[in-house]
Design a protein around this motif. Sequence first.
Motif, short mmCIF file in Angstrom:
data_model
loop_
_atom_site.label_atom_id
_atom_site.label_comp_id
_atom_site.label_asym_id
_atom_site.label_seq_id
_atom_site.Cartn_x
_atom_site.Cartn_y
_atom_site.Cartn_z
N LYS A 1 7.04 2.62 2.47
CA LYS A 1 7.86 3.56 1.73
C LYS A 1 7.75 4.95 2.36
CE LYS A 1 8.68 5.17 -2.95
NZ LYS A 1 8.22 5.17 -4.33
N ARG A 2 6.54 5.27 2.74
CA ARG A 2 6.30 6.57 3.37
C ARG A 2 7.02 6.68 4.71
NH1 ARG A 2 3.10 10.34 2.43
NH2 ARG A 2 1.95 9.28 0.80
N TRP B 1 2.72 2.29 2.57
CA TRP B 1 2.93 2.90 3.88
C TRP B 1 4.38 2.77 4.31
CZ3 TRP B 1 -1.45 -0.37 6.50
CH2 TRP B 1 -2.65 -0.10 5.86
N ARG C 1 9.69 5.02 5.50
CA ARG C 1 11.11 5.04 5.18
C ARG C 1 11.53 6.45 4.79
NH1 ARG C 1 15.41 3.88 6.19
NH2 ARG C 1 16.98 2.81 4.95
N GLN D 1 9.97 -0.83 -0.35
CA GLN D 1 9.25 -0.39 -1.54
C GLN D 1 8.24 -1.44 -1.97
OE1 GLN D 1 10.11 2.47 -3.76
NE2 GLN D 1 12.30 2.26 -4.07
N ALA E 1 0.83 -1.21 0.00
CA ALA E 1 0.00 0.00 0.00
C ALA E 1 0.86 1.26 0.00
CB ALA E 1 -0.93 0.00 1.20
#
Lengths: 302, 210, 439
Positions: free
Chosen positions: B45-46, B43, B48, B206, B41
């Motif tokens: 990555k966000r 999240w 990170r 990712q 989704a």
Amino acid sequence: MTDVIEVNNLTRRFGRLVAIDDISFTVHEGEIFGLLGENGAGKTTTLEILEGFQKPDRGSALVLGHNPYTAHRQWRDRIGLVLQESDFDPVHTVTETVSLFAGFFSHPRAVDETLALVGLTAKAKERVGRLSGGQKRRVDVALGIIGRPSLLFLDEPTTGFDPIARADFWTVIEGLRDEGTSIVLTTHYMEEAERLCDRLAIMAKGQIVAEGTSSTLISEMGATTLRFELPRGLGLDALRAITGIDFVLRDNLATALLGAELQSVLRRLMTWAESTEVHLHRLEVLRPSLTDVFLGATGNDR
Amino acid sequence: MAAAGYPISAIAFYSGGLTAYGLMLGTFTSVMVAVVGAREAGWLKRFRASPMPPGAYLAGQIVFNVIVSIALVVVMMATATLVYGLRPRADAYAAVLAYTLLGVFCFTAIALAITRVMTTDEMASSAGPFVTIALSFTSGVFLPPDLLPHWLVTASNYLPLEPLAQSLQHALSLRVGSVFQWHPFIVLGAWGVAAFVAARWTFTWQPLRK
Amino acid sequence: MKGTYAIVLVAVVVLVRLALRRRRRRGPSGASTTHVTTSESAREGTHNVVALVCEREIRQRVRGRMFRAATVVILLGVGAAIVIPSLRHSHTPTERVGVVGTLGADSRARVAATAASLGVKLHVTSLATRAAATAALDAGTIDVAILNGDSLVVKNPLPPTSTSSATQFVRGVAVALGVARAQSAAGLSSRQIATLARATPLAITSVHAGKSGRAADPTSIVGVILIFIMLSQYLGWILVGVMEEKSSRIVEVLLSAVRPIQVVTGKVLGIGLVAFAQAGIILVWALILARIVGSNLIHGTAPWALASILVWLVLGYSFYCWIYAAAGSMVERQDQAQTLAFPLTLPLIFGYVISLTTASSGTAAGWFKVFAYIPFTAPFAMPTLVGLGEATWWQFSAAVAIDVVCTIALARGAAVVYRRAILRTGSRVKIRELRSHSH
């Protein structure tokens, strides 16, 4: 003026596909820099390298003086991100989501203030799962700016916005720039790029094919369109003899794209029309737009 | 029923085995599904991209699972003692707690190591229960091991679920001797450490599906 | 006997039809106007919609990579479980005995008898010294050494639980030689010893004639395990499937055209069909393999025991699927669904455990019979009773009837829960819109 981003000969391959092919550019402090290009042109890959998610195969990128791929948390503290695809944990409210991220940064903006900036105050207590697509995108933007970043990346931030929301968003972005935030923006909307970006680069097939301010790009690369209804009895060959340039028929109108020769062509055309008392119906001279520049630069003008 | 060379009551066998099963189902599957879901989704990555320390996410997962697992174990133990009359020694509860923490550590690590090959949370949520139930039939959870072929039992001894189930059953049925056994700590510890090392190398923030 | 089961079948069909007719007349909860008018075309429409949702579900499942991978893994596992034992069975294991010193002819005969009773071949070698025996044990050229007829040496300690023929052989030899030594120490003549060797246990008779004491019933054990594995897997699909559909908002599109009960029905029907198709493939595969390697999987299995396992698999699924669908509609995230999975499985586990214990012991206690009528545990308990021959046809039908009635009630409840849960996630306009549709 110092540079917040310095990109030199950056290359990134995925197998045999060259996503970014030897690009170089700089972003100055306090400006809005736009990256334009079709889908697959390499914009997002470029951003991901600048954001530290991917490692370039060749070349270097310095963001706020650091290599993004190896940068520390202190560096992340100064970066804000609005990613292209976004989805949130649907069970938390807007305030809860934004507060969580506020906790990650050393000098966060107040949550209320941030929500007001992106126009989500009325939805503060709503669960994220129940927001509309445009409202979710605003949450994204809120998360991007919550940490008072010195550099903000916006990857297609207004996709799915209605015209009013987009205009509001532009005001917010300009406000951030006025506060001193440097911004890198990708977009598909030419009017957005024209309105917001101080400088922009157009990418095609992994390369930067044009770079500059939108006005210089337009004046350097944009062609003025001259068009009118072909008078009865007059062929395109005859028109060429009169004006000295080639015309094509497009939408039943004799059309030519003109650069510096516009004035002389117009004078010859007008002189001929006066002397032969021909009325040129639907005569138009169209100012070049960024769209024309974009289509020309990416090879889509035919 | 003789499960491990000494008589074990049916209730000790099932409460120990089912606790291990519940721990694996609760920790292994839910960590895997939560991480893959959050990753796909975007999240992760966000997270990170923010200055959040990466360990905070991991710690959050572990703390959450420790709380849920302890709640589960408490309910299981309470049911076994109050409804079914299981009477373990007092120090057995200390052993059960220690094995619970060991199990959470081990299954969290394995789940994290496996997330790399799970491309969707849908895949994770069908693979997790499938692996758990397959393993539990060879690990003395739903079947007394003496009904199984010997080679299968031997193989299960080196997989994480059997030592956990067996040591819980051991602790709950013991009358004399030490409630602690060393071999589950070795087997589960080895799995956990190996999985954490593997996860460090393979873990990605990712989304894989793009 | 066949007749009685035909009656059961007819009873089930009649019950289901009755239930359906009542439903049609009254209209289901949250009835739509199309249903109240009960025109033939409207009913056709309903069936069509359920079929469409069901078909969509089947397509989605069968195309999933995970589904295909799992099916292959199960087929391989079942194949291994059938083929490997038959391979091991085909060559009889040999026990290699090393003898140090002297071993009397009587003792040798007893060792041979022990091997014969276990069905293993015997190979005896003579060794000069104890050290040679130890070396041979270490090298693995012998399995057990007999020292001067009065002690046995093996390489590793015997596992206490092991029932392998190797362990049993060593234990058997130890007992046999021990007895032989005691008998010769007692100074018995060879005739007396021979008499003792022929000792047989006394016959036991009971005052009350009872059912012949049955051992563990293998059909019930396998059946109960099968039902448990299949239910816990396939019900998990429903939990996740309903939750996923809800979160991806596909259901909003569906619900704009279809009523909630139709969506859930289509969904559980679709998953059920895929599940039973998968189970069918596995079963056929197992039977074919068993026939090829010549092992008798269902040899001696009463056909009605098998039939009752299949009937209760379907009934168990039909009953539990509504609970899982309702639960799935209430969670919002995958990992929440996983946390919920274990508590939801507990009634299944309870039914499984008591039934497995009963099937293994061979006798059903009075309290156990009660659970055969409770829909939560009946899918396990009733086939166990049938396998043990402790259920009459009318008891079986009663359990089926109770189960069917409860399933219908549960389905209605689940549809209400589903509708409320789904509507709660929609936006406000959606709620009003849907209310005006459904009333």
